[in-house]
Write a protein that holds these residues in place. Structure first.
Motif, PDB file in Angstrom:
ATOM      1  N   ASP A  56      11.498  10.161  18.441  1.00 19.44           N
ATOM      2  CA  ASP A  56      10.969   9.136  19.386  1.00 19.44           C
ATOM      3  C   ASP A  56      10.496   9.612  20.721  1.00 19.44           C
ATOM      4  O   ASP A  56       9.409   9.063  21.219  1.00 19.44           O
ATOM      5  CB  ASP A  56      12.162   8.181  19.640  1.00 19.44           C
ATOM      6  CG  ASP A  56      12.642   7.260  18.567  1.00 19.44           C
ATOM      7  OD1 ASP A  56      11.704   7.159  17.370  1.00 19.44           O
ATOM      8  OD2 ASP A  56      13.350   6.663  18.478  1.00 19.44           O
ATOM      9  N   GLY A 101       6.967  11.087  20.210  1.00 19.06           N
ATOM     10  CA  GLY A 101       5.957   9.936  20.258  1.00 19.06           C
ATOM     11  C   GLY A 101       5.727   9.297  21.439  1.00 19.06           C
ATOM     12  O   GLY A 101       4.579   9.367  22.002  1.00 19.06           O
ATOM     13  N   GLU A 102       6.721   9.133  22.241  1.00 20.78           N
ATOM     14  CA  GLU A 102       6.691   8.463  23.583  1.00 20.78           C
ATOM     15  C   GLU A 102       5.932   9.358  24.707  1.00 20.78           C
ATOM     16  O   GLU A 102       5.116   8.785  25.298  1.00 20.78           O
ATOM     17  CB  GLU A 102       8.026   8.297  24.144  1.00 20.78           C
ATOM     18  CG  GLU A 102       8.354   7.722  25.465  1.00 20.78           C
ATOM     19  CD  GLU A 102       9.583   7.546  26.220  1.00 20.78           C
ATOM     20  OE1 GLU A 102       9.582   7.795  27.284  1.00 20.78           O
ATOM     21  OE2 GLU A 102      10.488   7.371  25.365  1.00 20.78           O
ATOM     22  N   GLY A 139       3.988  12.119  23.848  1.00 22.00           N
ATOM     23  CA  GLY A 139       2.832  12.410  23.468  1.00 22.00           C
ATOM     24  C   GLY A 139       1.536  11.262  23.570  1.00 22.00           C
ATOM     25  O   GLY A 139       0.562  11.658  23.920  1.00 22.00           O
ATOM     26  N   ARG A 140       2.265  10.134  23.479  1.00 23.95           N
ATOM     27  CA  ARG A 140       1.188   8.890  23.850  1.00 23.95           C
ATOM     28  C   ARG A 140       1.078   8.316  25.216  1.00 23.95           C
ATOM     29  O   ARG A 140       0.269   7.587  25.389  1.00 23.95           O
ATOM     30  CB  ARG A 140       1.579   7.840  22.799  1.00 23.95           C
ATOM     31  CG  ARG A 140       1.766   8.269  21.363  1.00 23.95           C
ATOM     32  CD  ARG A 140       1.813   6.723  20.465  1.00 23.95           C
ATOM     33  NE  ARG A 140       2.133   7.173  19.060  1.00 23.95           N
ATOM     34  CZ  ARG A 140       3.273   7.419  18.381  1.00 23.95           C
ATOM     35  NH1 ARG A 140       4.341   7.086  19.203  1.00 23.95           N
ATOM     36  NH2 ARG A 140       3.245   7.526  17.293  1.00 23.95           N
ATOM     37  N   ALA A 141       1.870   9.012  26.106  1.00 25.83           N
ATOM     38  CA  ALA A 141       1.872   8.364  27.469  1.00 25.83           C
ATOM     39  C   ALA A 141       0.599   8.781  28.215  1.00 25.83           C
ATOM     40  O   ALA A 141       0.001   9.632  28.019  1.00 25.83           O
ATOM     41  CB  ALA A 141       3.160   9.256  28.129  1.00 25.83           C
ATOM     42  N   PRO A 142       0.272   7.723  28.860  1.00 24.33           N
ATOM     43  CA  PRO A 142      -1.055   7.815  29.373  1.00 24.33           C
ATOM     44  C   PRO A 142      -1.275   8.969  30.365  1.00 24.33           C
ATOM     45  O   PRO A 142      -2.395   9.510  30.839  1.00 24.33           O
ATOM     46  CB  PRO A 142      -1.157   6.476  30.473  1.00 24.33           C
ATOM     47  CG  PRO A 142      -0.308   5.616  29.754  1.00 24.33           C
ATOM     48  CD  PRO A 142       0.832   6.435  29.299  1.00 24.33           C
ATOM     49  N   GLN A 191      -0.210  11.948  29.970  1.00 22.29           N
ATOM     50  CA  GLN A 191      -0.393  13.126  29.165  1.00 22.29           C
ATOM     51  C   GLN A 191       0.081  14.266  30.117  1.00 22.29           C
ATOM     52  O   GLN A 191      -0.460  15.536  30.195  1.00 22.29           O
ATOM     53  CB  GLN A 191      -1.974  13.380  28.961  1.00 22.29           C
ATOM     54  CG  GLN A 191      -2.512  12.527  27.867  1.00 22.29           C
ATOM     55  CD  GLN A 191      -1.712  12.627  26.647  1.00 22.29           C
ATOM     56  OE1 GLN A 191      -2.128  13.482  25.676  1.00 22.29           O
ATOM     57  NE2 GLN A 191      -0.676  11.795  26.140  1.00 22.29           N
TER      58      GLN A 191
END
Length: 374
Positions: free
Chosen positions: A20, A23-24, A26-29, A31
């Protein structure tokens, strides 16, 4: 092996948390994958738990040692007194700083560096002493602190294996001007990857290390105030360690309980060639539990035949290793370190060993010793 030395499932209970987090983050705005807000939170968590002036997370404990040596001014022409028995970074970090490691012998039972031998090896060129905590026992830091003050030396504490240990009310890492922790997976606060930290009671040392770990950059990016290196911490690992920190004390207590059990069981074996570490919990680490065996290889084979893995730390003293022998006098002797290399054997002690597995290890060691001639 039925009872492995390094268990393959150390982080199994936290698998979903790690996925998790990947994913959290890696996808955070933003970066942001290194030295972000999670790293700051992790450093502050450790700082508050220790009562330190600063904690600076790094790429590894090895890198952390080198950064500390630079931060306290160790460099070309200097000598640093280090243990003759221990891991390679004790010597390599000194060499990478441009200084020379001077090897001191160890206490034959506790296996940590001997303060009296350290004092004998101090010269006019000595800049620092760097004791290391080993396996399950902290070095005699009160004596080293007094010695450093008396002789005007810098005191660097290799506390890589000792996170959570306390001696006379002072946490490991805070006896010297700065210490280090290792978060490699098998350490007491390990994680699934590489990482470490510098811990210090001196805010100026912390600020210096913080700059050195990030290419010598200060507050402004791309402005390099000193020549530094890349030893930055990963945001995913920082978040994972924050998640696991509340359970650290319980995991450490489980390791301590296993060590207590082993030591009680092995106490009668000394006259049969198997010597346990000294009993007690003061100044103890519980990273690795080692016995000293007169016939170490036979004990290792005996355990392996019963499905129990063990490990040898370390097969040669540092001044006998090809990489570091040129730093040591050709006629140098470190008798206690050399004997430890022939006798030492580490047993499983990770926190999710079951009581039955712990008893199985102890029973096997006792059976080996009891068949030995007195």
């Amino acid at each position: 092996m039925d009872v492995p030395f390094f268990p393959p499932d150390l982080f199994e209970d936290d698998r979903k948390v790690m996925l998790d987090l990947i994913g959290e983050i890696g996808r955070a705005p933003e970066q942001k994958f290194i030295l972000g807000e999670r790293t700051k939170e992790f450093e502050e968590l450790l700082r508050e738990s220790l009562g330190a002036a600063d904690v600076v997370s790094c790429g590894s404990a090895t890198a952390a040692l080198g950064l500390v040596l630079r931060a306290v001014g160790v460099g070309a022409g200097d000598e640093v007194v280090v243990p003759a028995f221990g891991c390679a970074p004790l010597a390599s970090s000194v060499l990478e700083a441009g200084a020379t490691p001077v090897f001191a012998d160890i206490d034959p039972h506790r296996l940590v560096v001997d303060p009296e031998d350290v004092e004998r090896r101090i010269t006019a060129r000595t800049k620092a002493i760097m004791p290391a905590h080993m396996f399950s026992i902290m070095a005699d830091m009160p004596r080293f602190a007094a010695l450093a003050e008396q002789r005007g030396l810098r005191l660097v504490e290799d506390s890589a294996v000792a996170q959570g240990a306390v001696l006379r009310g002072v946490p490991a890492g805070l006896w010297g001007e700065a210490g280090v922790f290792s978060f490699v997976q098998v350490k007491s606060f390990g994680m699934p990857g590489e990482g470490g930290a510098v811990v210090t009671r001196d805010a100026e040392i912390g600020a210096r290390v913080r700059m050195l770990r990030n290419h010598g950059q200060g507050a402004q990016r791309f402005v390099h105030e000193v020549v530094g290196r890349n030893s930055r911490f990963d945001e995913i690992q920082a978040a994972f360690q924050i998640h696991r920190f509340p359970g650290f004390a319980a995991r450490l207590e489980r390791r301590a309980a296993i060590a207590d059990f082993y030591t009680r069981r092995f106490a009668p074996l000394a006259d049969r060639g198997v010597v346990a570490p000294p009993p007690g919990r003061e100044g103890r680490c519980y990273y690795v539990y080692c016995v000293l065996a007169d016939d170490r290889d036979a004990l290792r084979d005996h355990l392996a035949a019963r499905g129990i893995a063990s490990h040898v730390y370390y097969p040669q003293p540092l001044p006998r290793q090809a990489a570091f022998a040129p730093c040591a006098p050709a006629d140098g002797r470190w008798p206690h370190a050399e004997l430890a290399s022939r006798r030492i054997l580490a047993l499983p002690i990770y926190p999710h060993l079951t009581d039955a597995e712990v008893e199985r290890v102890a029973d096997a060691v006792c059976a080996f010793a009891e068949r030995a001639p007195q």
